[in-house]
Write a protein that holds these residues in place. Structure first.
Motif, PDB file in Angstrom:
ATOM      1  N   ARG A 224      65.355  75.599  31.186  1.00 32.17           N
ATOM      2  CA  ARG A 224      66.004  74.575  32.010  1.00 32.17           C
ATOM      3  C   ARG A 224      65.634  73.192  31.475  1.00 32.17           C
ATOM      4  O   ARG A 224      64.460  72.901  31.238  1.00 32.17           O
ATOM      5  CB  ARG A 224      65.575  74.717  33.475  1.00 32.17           C
ATOM      6  CG  ARG A 224      66.432  73.851  34.398  1.00 32.17           C
ATOM      7  CD  ARG A 224      66.236  74.176  35.875  1.00 32.17           C
ATOM      8  NE  ARG A 224      64.979  73.652  36.367  1.00 32.17           N
ATOM      9  CZ  ARG A 224      63.977  74.376  36.853  1.00 32.17           C
ATOM     10  NH1 ARG A 224      64.074  75.697  36.891  1.00 32.17           N
ATOM     11  NH2 ARG A 224      62.872  73.807  37.294  1.00 32.17           N
ATOM     12  N   SER A 227      68.095  67.593  32.273  1.00 33.38           N
ATOM     13  CA  SER A 227      69.481  67.239  32.637  1.00 33.38           C
ATOM     14  C   SER A 227      70.036  68.171  33.710  1.00 33.38           C
ATOM     15  O   SER A 227      71.103  67.913  34.265  1.00 33.38           O
ATOM     16  CB  SER A 227      70.377  67.343  31.398  1.00 33.38           C
ATOM     17  OG  SER A 227      70.387  68.699  30.951  1.00 33.38           O
ATOM     18  N   GLU A 229      70.805  71.310  33.042  1.00 36.59           N
ATOM     19  CA  GLU A 229      71.439  72.431  32.329  1.00 36.59           C
ATOM     20  C   GLU A 229      70.417  73.550  32.075  1.00 36.59           C
ATOM     21  O   GLU A 229      69.250  73.277  31.799  1.00 36.59           O
ATOM     22  CB  GLU A 229      71.958  71.902  30.979  1.00 36.59           C
ATOM     23  CG  GLU A 229      72.690  72.941  30.159  1.00 36.59           C
ATOM     24  CD  GLU A 229      73.049  72.412  28.749  1.00 36.59           C
ATOM     25  OE1 GLU A 229      73.520  73.202  27.935  1.00 36.59           O
ATOM     26  OE2 GLU A 229      72.832  71.209  28.494  1.00 36.59           O
TER      27      GLU A 229
END
Ligand SMILES: Cc1cc2nc3c(=O)[nH]c(=O)nc-3n(C[C@H](O)[C@H](O)[C@H](O)COP(=O)(O)OP(=O)(O)OC[C@H]3O[C@@H](n4cnc5c(N)ncnc54)[C@H](O)[C@@H]3O)c2cc1C
Length: 406
Positions: A224, A227, A229
């Motif tokens: 992870r 950001s 994402e």
């Protein structure tokens, strides 16, 4: 053996070369090498290149055949960690409490891979690449079917691993915190060239991206980013540098911080204690005298020789020109000199041809070259770096060979 005239801590590149150099310079006393690794001294560069790719057998990485050391009367004590140093008693304490006394000590401890400090950093499937056992674990994951990899760190080791993983058919995402690859070691031209090459080979590159956590229960399932994402993956390779392995030296009072400080003959501030290789902070003449550490085979070999000469009564200051190489795909990068503080660069040749050089200048002087598939520039440019030559940029750019500029 619990005492030796000369004890070397670290059975890596520097340690092995120090033992060889001592015998070459006529040292006849007893030599004992103590190291954590369970294998006799071997070359590390293949660990992220052809050994990882399964193209080089381990026996061909050994610095000398297994029985060589005993034949030269160099005792190896493997799989042994040195935990403590008492410079007044000239004594080391190894794990388990055993003590070993020395007449002279060479510390060649290299460094431990820097690890991520985020949640999940110790999950199974999160790898570093520093010794044979590390690469063997990574290869075991690949053999067990891992195919989606995240490489954290866009330095040489991260990029080499990414190239091999692509060759082995893995999906690879490379995460780099800074805004370009190789940012700490190379100029922009080289960074952009390698970025384009890795992309062309199918590596997804995320620049300016930071890891927030490694996800998974026991084994990694994803990375992870800050950001938000998440990149799903089966394994992670972390290549974010090393921490010099100098704990016992510093605890014993040796001067140093990021590395142990050494003088031009590789002496530390402790009596009869030398330090060499990745862990030794030294004033380098090719860095304008700045105190730096170098992490290269060249530096480990040449410092080993410098320390051996000093111990054998033939001291000569460490003044070797730095060089380094990196293999990625069919690209052979060779660098010479240090580009620290450069104020101009000259491009020789067209990166699109995949054979070119970057010349680094500081105050008009040639201080370093990065040569991609251009060995002739590397060999001839080395002489320009050694001569600290001042040459007009347009001549450097246009000359057919660098030899004619000498
Ligand atoms: C994957 C990889 C790829 C590389 N590729 C290149 C390349 O292409 N070109 C290049 O020039 N260089 C390359 N290098 C760098 C080069 O291998 C190192 O600079 C070199 O090995 C440094 O030698 P050293 O003796 O200082 O440290 P090392 O070779 O790391 O040896 C240090 C040894 O000391 C041991 N040790 C540490 N602390 C203790 C302790 N307290 N007690 C006992 N033992 C201890 C360690 O376990 C280790 O075995 C690469 C390195 C790696 C890891």
């Amino acid at each position: 053996m619990n005492a030796a005239d000369l004890v070397i801590v670290g059975t890596g590149h520097g340690g092995a070369q120090a033992a060889l150099a001592l015998r070459q310079h006529g040292f006849e006393g007893s030599i004992l090498m103590i190291g954590r690794d369970s294998e006799p001294p071997y070359e590390r560069p293949p660990l992220s290149k052809d050994y990882l790719a399964g193209e080089k057998p381990f026996e061909r990485m050994l610095i000398r055949p297994r029985d060589f050391w005993a034949e030269r009367n160099v005792q190896l004590r493997l799989a042994t960690n040195v935990a403590k140093l008492d410079p007044a008693a000239k004594e080391l304490t190894v794990a388990g409490g055993d003590t070993v006394s020395y007449g002279t000590l060479i510390w060649a401890g290299g460094g431990d891979p820097r690890r991520l400090s985020c949640p999940g950093a110790t999950l199974a499937g999160v790898h570093t690449v520093r010794d044979k056992a590390d690469t063997d674990r990574l290869r075991a994951d690949l053999a067990a079917g891992a195919t989606r990899a995240v490489v954290v760190g866009g330095g040489y080791i991260g990029l080499e691993v990414a190239a091999v993983l692509r060759k082995l058919g893995c999906e690879v995402v490379l995460v780099e915190m800074l805004d370009r690859l190789l940012a700490r070691v190379a100029g922009e031209d080289l960074s952009r060239f390698y970025e384009a090459e890795h992309k062309a080979h199918g590596v997804a590159i995320l620049l300016g991206a930071e890891v927030e956590a490694i996800e998974g229960e026991e084994r990694v399932t994803g990375v992870r980013l800050t950001s938000g994402e998440t990149i799903a993956c089966d394994l992670v390779v972390v290549g974010i540098g090393i921490v010099p392995s100098i704990g016992p030296l510093i605890a014993a009072g040796a001067a140093g911080a990021n590395g142990v400080d050494v003088d031009p003959t590789c002496r530390t501030s402790l009596p009869d204690v030398y330090a060499i290789g990745d862990c030794a902070a030294h004033a380098n003449p090719y860095a304008g005298g700045a105190v730096i550490r170098l992490e290269s085979v060249q530096n480990a070999t040449d410092m080993a020789n410098t320390a051996a000469r000093a111990i054998c009564g033939e001291p000569q200051p460490y003044e070797a020109v730095p060089w380094f190489w990196s293999n990625q795909y069919d690209l052979r990068l060779q660098t010479v000199g240090l580009n620290l503080g450069h104020d101009a660069t000259v491009l020789r040749g067209d990166p699109a041809s995949r054979s070119f050089s970057v010349v680094y200048l500081k105050g008009g002087q040639v201080v370093a070259l990065d040569c991609v598939n251009k060995t002739r520039d590397y060999a001839q440019g080395r002489k320009l770096v050694e001569a600290r030559a001042t040459i007009a940029p347009e001549l450097l750019r246009d000359a057919e060979t660098l030899k004619e500029l000498l």
